[in-house]
Scaffold this active site. Structure first.
Site, mmCIF file in Angstrom:
data_model
loop_
_atom_site.group_PDB
_atom_site.id
_atom_site.type_symbol
_atom_site.label_atom_id
_atom_site.label_comp_id
_atom_site.label_asym_id
_atom_site.label_seq_id
_atom_site.Cartn_x
_atom_site.Cartn_y
_atom_site.Cartn_z
ATOM 1 C CD GLU A 194 -45.781 -3.246 -9.641
ATOM 2 O OE1 GLU A 194 -45.069 -2.628 -10.452
ATOM 3 O OE2 GLU A 194 -46.759 -2.716 -9.072
ATOM 4 C CD GLU A 294 -46.093 -1.687 -5.113
ATOM 5 O OE1 GLU A 294 -46.447 -0.843 -5.972
ATOM 6 O OE2 GLU A 294 -44.992 -2.263 -5.128
#
Length: 474
Positions: A194, A294
């Site tokens: 991320e 995710e």
């Protein structure tokens, strides 16, 4: 019978991931989040892992501190866990890693062998159950994003501003690649979780630097490259790097308390599809594989009104997301495997020593809504609303949402500074105080709360994963 070791590393071939025989492989699995990178909502502490560990060291002393965390790391993921995941039909486990397992910030040039011992055990346990692993670097010096899970302790991503931070992480990845070169059970490396690069150019520069550095010592393993702004934005990506899979994260707000309930309307299904399509546009345009690193809803607890109805809605949401991924035959890794009852496929039972000890604190933390992940502001919204109102009144509208990431809006940045950073950091000492005076026997029992045998299984979630795996293999 032990599973047959793959004869070659997985590799990219067009839009597919293939094995040594050229046969397509669709990776389906979960992340061991909360294990080798701990997170506040997963195991119950407030704030950031490094702050929590410092407070725990202060309370326990070095010997007990080492004992507790060694036992926690051992019990959280054992052979039984890998066997359970394999029994669901999953084939790949993502291992989120805190860089501090490999390097000390005060001695950054030395790579600690303890890090390899820790990750080797998980890789080997998974291999024994026939599971691939993807190594995911979840934290970076200075923070690669503004969130709690980068464990920076602040609300800025300073990694992008300091070359020495970047040098350190390239060097670390080179050592990791040397170590796992030729390990065919490792499905590849996820160099950065991320990323959130405000300039939208520094991330590509880092990828362009770390990719050849890894290839120089390990030319075979796939790299899984997250998009910018928390793996949701590829708009600034200009090139496709060789033998790389591009990774999105695909959370749906309908799976969280702040979102609208998922009732399966055509409009909601269309929204999910369009959100996914926006994220994978780059991959489809360049004809490269897609990995959803995710996704997944959070779940209501039995003390909440109509919790079963809420959870049924979220299981249905998950099913719709899986249907979208199946249509494109992409690889995915759900977040997450194990926790204290909020999102995990399994979770520490309420009668375990850890949950009994910390129940007053966990109730308080939930009431205060300190964790960003899925919080409910029912009890404290009236406290923060005047602060938000004050900011909106005093900041000119043209600057109100200028701060990156813009999708947080001013509300998100206020909560990040006041609640998730300052308030949570101070309450870290309260969390640690619950462990004061505990014996080694006590600490062993607390850590053992996370053994699979002491966990409950979230069957509504697991059945969706099992059914998806069965349909893929039929």
């Amino acid at each position: 019978m032990a599973p047959t070791t793959p004869k070659a590393c997985l590799r990219v071939q067009g839009t597919d991931i293939v094995d040594g025989d050229g046969k397509r492989v669709i990776l389906k699995g979960c992340a061991t989040g909360g294990h080798t990178n701990m997170e506040n909502f997963i195991t119950g502490y407030p704030g950031h892992e490094s702050e929590m560990r410092a407070a725990m060291l202060e309370v326990l002393g070095q010997e007990k501190y080492n004992f507790f965390f060694d036992k926690f790391l051992e019990y959280f993921f054992m052979p039984e866990d890998a066997e359970f995941l394999a029994s669901l039909g999953l084939n790949c486990i993502r291992i989120p890693i805190n860089h501090r397992h490999f390097m000390d910030d005060l001695n950054p040039s030395v790579i600690k062998p303890e890090g390899f011992r820790l990750i080797d055990r998980i890789v080997d346990v998974c291999a024994s159950a026939g599971l691939y692993t993807i190594l995911d670097m979840h934290t970076f010096p200075g923070g690669q994003n503004q969130g709690w899970h980068s464990d920076s302790g602040i609300h800025k991503a300073l990694f992008w501003d300091f070359k020495d931070f970047q040098d350190r992480m390239v060097d670390l990845w080179v050592e990791i690649a040397k170590h796992y070169k030729g390990n065919t059970w490792v499905a590849g490396y996820n160099p950065m979780n991320e990323p959130a690069d405000p300039k939208h150019v520094d991330l590509q520069a880092f990828y362009s630097r770390v990719e050849p550095a890894i290839r120089a010592v390990d030319p075979d393993h796939i790299l899984y490259l997250d998009g910018n702004t928390y793996a949701m934005d590829f708009s600034a990506f200009k090139e496709v790097l060789p033998n790389c899979v591009y990774a999105i994260h695909d959370y749906a707000t309908m799976g969280f308390p702040a979102g609208d309930p998922y009732t399966g309307t055509p409009e909601q299904k269309d929204f999910l599809q369009k959100s996914y399509e926006r994220k994978v546009q780059f991959m489809k345009q360049h004809k490269v594989p897609i990995w959803n690193g995710e996704f997944g809803p959070v779940y209501a607890s039995p003390d909440e009104t109509s919790y079963q109805t809420t959870n049924d809605q979220r299981y249905n949401l998950l099913g719709q997301q899986l249907a979208i991924y199946k249509k494109d035959e992409i690889s995915w890794s759900i977040w997450l495997y194990k926790d204290i009852g909020f999102q995990g496929m399994v979770y520490a039972g309420p009668d375990t020593a850890y949950m009994r000890l910390l129940k007053p604190f966990l109730d308080k933390k939930k009431r205060l809504g300190l964790d960003k992940w899925g919080r409910d502001d029912t009890h404290v919204g009236h406290i923060y609303e005047p602060v938000i109102k004050h900011f909106k009144e005093e900041i000119p509208e043209e600057f109100l949402n200028k701060r990156y990431p813009q999708h947080w809006k001013i509300e998100g940045h206020i909560h990040r500074v006041l609640r998730e950073t300052l308030f949570s950091e101070i309450l870290t000492w309260e969390y640690a105080s619950y462990f004061k005076g505990k014996t080694l026997e006590d600490l062993d029992e607390l850590a053992a709360s996370f053994k699979l045998e002491n966990c409950l299984k979230r069957e509504g979630l697991n059945e969706h994963l099992r059914a998806d795996a069965r349909s893929s293999s039929s």
